[in-house]
Motif scaffolding. Sequence first.
Motif, PDB file in Angstrom:
ATOM      1  N   GLY A   1       0.792  -1.226   0.000  1.00 46.88           N
ATOM      2  CA  GLY A   1       0.000   0.000   0.000  1.00 46.88           C
ATOM      3  C   GLY A   1       0.819   1.268   0.000  1.00 46.88           C
ATOM      4  O   GLY A   1       0.308   2.341   0.309  1.00 46.88           O
ATOM      5  N   LYS A   2       2.087   1.173  -0.364  1.00 42.06           N
ATOM      6  CA  LYS A   2       2.974   2.333  -0.322  1.00 42.06           C
ATOM      7  C   LYS A   2       2.652   3.363  -1.410  1.00 42.06           C
ATOM      8  O   LYS A   2       2.884   4.546  -1.228  1.00 42.06           O
ATOM      9  N   TYR A   3       2.120   2.920  -2.538  1.00 48.73           N
ATOM     10  CA  TYR A   3       1.883   3.809  -3.677  1.00 48.73           C
ATOM     11  C   TYR A   3       0.413   3.804  -4.079  1.00 48.73           C
ATOM     12  O   TYR A   3      -0.282   2.809  -3.910  1.00 48.73           O
ATOM     13  N   SER A   4      -0.022   4.926  -4.651  1.00 46.84           N
ATOM     14  CA  SER A   4      -1.387   5.031  -5.162  1.00 46.84           C
ATOM     15  C   SER A   4      -1.433   5.010  -6.678  1.00 46.84           C
ATOM     16  O   SER A   4      -2.481   4.759  -7.253  1.00 46.84           O
ATOM     17  N   LEU A   5      -0.303   5.319  -7.316  1.00 49.13           N
ATOM     18  CA  LEU A   5      -0.199   5.227  -8.777  1.00 49.13           C
ATOM     19  C   LEU A   5       1.064   4.453  -9.107  1.00 49.13           C
ATOM     20  O   LEU A   5       2.132   4.726  -8.561  1.00 49.13           O
ATOM     21  N   LEU A   6       0.913   3.498  -9.996  1.00 45.80           N
ATOM     22  CA  LEU A   6       2.028   2.668 -10.436  1.00 45.80           C
ATOM     23  C   LEU A   6       2.086   2.718 -11.951  1.00 45.80           C
ATOM     24  O   LEU A   6       1.095   2.432 -12.626  1.00 45.80           O
ATOM     25  N   VAL A   7       3.242   3.099 -12.493  1.00 47.46           N
ATOM     26  CA  VAL A   7       3.472   3.085 -13.937  1.00 47.46           C
ATOM     27  C   VAL A   7       4.418   1.931 -14.237  1.00 47.46           C
ATOM     28  O   VAL A   7       5.540   1.891 -13.721  1.00 47.46           O
ATOM     29  N   LEU A   8       3.948   0.988 -15.051  1.00 51.72           N
ATOM     30  CA  LEU A   8       4.759  -0.170 -15.443  1.00 51.72           C
ATOM     31  C   LEU A   8       5.151   0.011 -16.897  1.00 51.72           C
ATOM     32  O   LEU A   8       4.407  -0.353 -17.813  1.00 51.72           O
TER      33      LEU A   8
END
Length: 178
Positions: free
Chosen positions: A114-121
């Motif tokens: 839950g560390k990030y709210s947006l993830l770009v892969l």
Amino acid sequence: MVAQLETPGLNSSLSLPYSVEGLVQVFTSSQRSFFTSVMAQALRIAGQGTPVLIVQFLKGGIRQGHERPTQMGQHLDWIRCDLPRCIDNSDLDVAENLALQQLWQHTQKVVNEGKYSLLVLDELSLAINFGLIPETEVLEFLSHRPPHVDIILTGSQMPQSLLDVADQITEIRRSHQP
């Protein structure tokens, strides 16, 4: 668990719970390209205080790895694979494959914490197409991520299964021939 927002009103003791569900967005193109609009979106959201992680699976050359993320401001971490080169095919040596797998495992771990709210892969589709990251693992990750997390997938030759789970698909194409 679904994220809850409080709605401020005249009576501060009254709050209405709203479910916040993250989106899966796909940005694809017929060729490898840098998706400027995706990076601008990530920078804007991080600038507003939302934790963002950008992961570039096939970009290397700077010996970064997940142990040494580039931090852009307080809320944006940017990680490249710990590779001596950029990857353009499936021919990786043992150390390169290990570095890629470690990055994929680390990405799943920090997102599930839950560390990030947006993830770009970035270029995840190519990593899948090269057989470096199993498509089934990606689908499993997407379906079991924390519900508030938005995910942006970029790359050419996006597998149909990822297009099928996307809430939004943006295809970059040339409207003219040079």
